[in-house]
Design a protein around this motif. Structure first.
Motif, short mmCIF file in Angstrom:
data_model
loop_
_atom_site.label_atom_id
_atom_site.label_comp_id
_atom_site.label_asym_id
_atom_site.label_seq_id
_atom_site.Cartn_x
_atom_site.Cartn_y
_atom_site.Cartn_z
N SER A 197 15.69 62.34 -34.54
CA SER A 197 16.35 63.34 -35.37
C SER A 197 16.77 64.55 -34.55
O SER A 197 17.89 65.06 -34.70
N TYR A 198 15.90 65.01 -33.67
CA TYR A 198 16.24 66.15 -32.81
C TYR A 198 17.41 65.80 -31.89
O TYR A 198 18.31 66.62 -31.66
N ALA A 199 17.40 64.59 -31.33
CA ALA A 199 18.49 64.18 -30.43
C ALA A 199 19.82 64.11 -31.17
O ALA A 199 20.87 64.48 -30.61
N ARG A 200 19.80 63.67 -32.43
CA ARG A 200 21.04 63.60 -33.22
C ARG A 200 21.55 65.01 -33.54
O ARG A 200 22.76 65.27 -33.46
N LYS A 204 21.57 68.18 -25.63
CA LYS A 204 20.56 69.21 -25.36
C LYS A 204 19.15 68.63 -25.35
O LYS A 204 18.27 69.14 -24.66
N VAL A 205 18.93 67.57 -26.12
CA VAL A 205 17.61 66.94 -26.19
C VAL A 205 17.72 65.51 -25.70
O VAL A 205 18.47 64.69 -26.25
N THR A 206 16.97 65.20 -24.64
CA THR A 206 16.92 63.85 -24.08
C THR A 206 15.55 63.27 -24.33
O THR A 206 14.53 63.91 -24.04
N VAL A 207 15.52 62.06 -24.86
CA VAL A 207 14.25 61.42 -25.20
C VAL A 207 13.98 60.27 -24.24
O VAL A 207 14.82 59.36 -24.08
#
Length: 295
Positions: A56-59, A64-67
């Motif tokens: 959800s954060y990556a979407r 900006k957010v890499t998982v």
């Protein structure tokens, strides 16, 4: 400088099965006043809803957010190092999944780093058990002059105690040059990393402003509360004893006594008094006579 010319800061976050706390940590990074940040999260084979939370954060924050994900737990330091390998920032800092930042932390540390050119920049930090206890400190915004106040931390001072806390900001290239965190150590990997940075690149600088909050919930399993801490301390001493003077070695010997719950004879304590590390002597005396073990 415009946002696009400001240096990028990479933030590494290891996590495992703490989705609610992870949200708090990530939100504190996304709320930073420094505009150019990338977040790299390494999920250590979580079995709760952490993968869904991270997706959800990556979407919501593309680019900006890499998982990253390990299919089996490799340990927090391995997770940190994997993030460091994938990072692309000029600077790098870290955050544990149960801790959080003040909104001005990264801005303050980048500016201190650029002004002083230290081995690393860090800030004062506060342990907490309830967010309510630190809410006012978290929400208070600081002026430019206040954020510019800082103290020098040289290797001599750092060899007495980890004055930097569990996170610092430094150049990504320096972390990589030193090989990242030492995964062979069961604890004290952060302290070991700061010593290696100071030995290689010189004194550090610490902001006088409180900008980092460390969760001290004793109900959860933490290295800080486990026997791994004593083992990590022993390996730290063996690794860096060559850098220590006699007083610093006495200081760490006292720390070992307390960690191992030992109560040496008073004569041994007197012989082992550390002037520069007087706090460790006081803690040992409290432990010996009152059974109080202060971490």
């Amino acid at each position: 400088m415009t946002d696009t010319t400001m240096p990028l800061v990479s933030v590494y976050v290891p996590t495992r099965n703490r989705s609610a706390l992870l949200r708090r940590a990530l939100d504190s990074v996304l709320e930073q006043t420094w505009p150019r940040i990338e977040i790299l999260v390494c999920d250590e084979a979580s079995t709760d809803d952490t993968p869904e939370v991270l997706a959800s954060y990556a979407r919501r924050h593309p680019g900006k957010v890499t998982v990253l994900r390990n299919d089996t737990p490799q340990g927090a330091c391995s997770a940190r190092n994997r993030c460091i390998e994938q990072a692309s920032g000029t600077y790098v800092t870290g955050l544990d999944d149960d801790d959080f930042f003040h909104p001005q932390r990264i801005e303050c540390l980048v500016e201190l780093y650029r002004r002083h050119r230290p081995s690393f920049a860090c800030s004062r930090f506060r342990y907490f058990q309830s967010v309510a206890d630190v809410a006012a400190l978290r929400d208070r915004m600081h002026g430019e002059a206040e954020l510019a106040r800082a103290d020098r931390l040289d290797l001599h001072a750092l060899l007495y105690a980890n004055l930097a806390g569990n996170q610092v900001l430094t150049e990504l290239s320096r972390m990589r040059e030193l090989g990242g965190f030492d995964e062979s150590m069961p604890a004290w990997q952060d302290y070991d990393m700061w010593i290696r940075l100071a030995e290689r690149f010189g004194p550090a600088v610490r902001a006088r402003t409180l900008l980092s909050f460390v969760d001290d919930d004793r109900s959860r399993a933490r290295i800080r509360n486990s026997s791994k801490r004593a083992e990590g301390s022993g390996r730290f001493i063996a690794k860096h004893e060559r850098l220590m003077n006699a007083d610093q070695r006495r200081n760490h010997r006292n720390i070992q006594y307390v960690m191992n719950r030992e109560r040496p004879p008073l004569a041994d304590i007197v012989r082992n008094v550390s002037l520069g590390g007087y706090k460790s002597t006081v803690k040992l005396l409290l432990h010996k006579f009152f059974g109080v073990a202060i971490g």
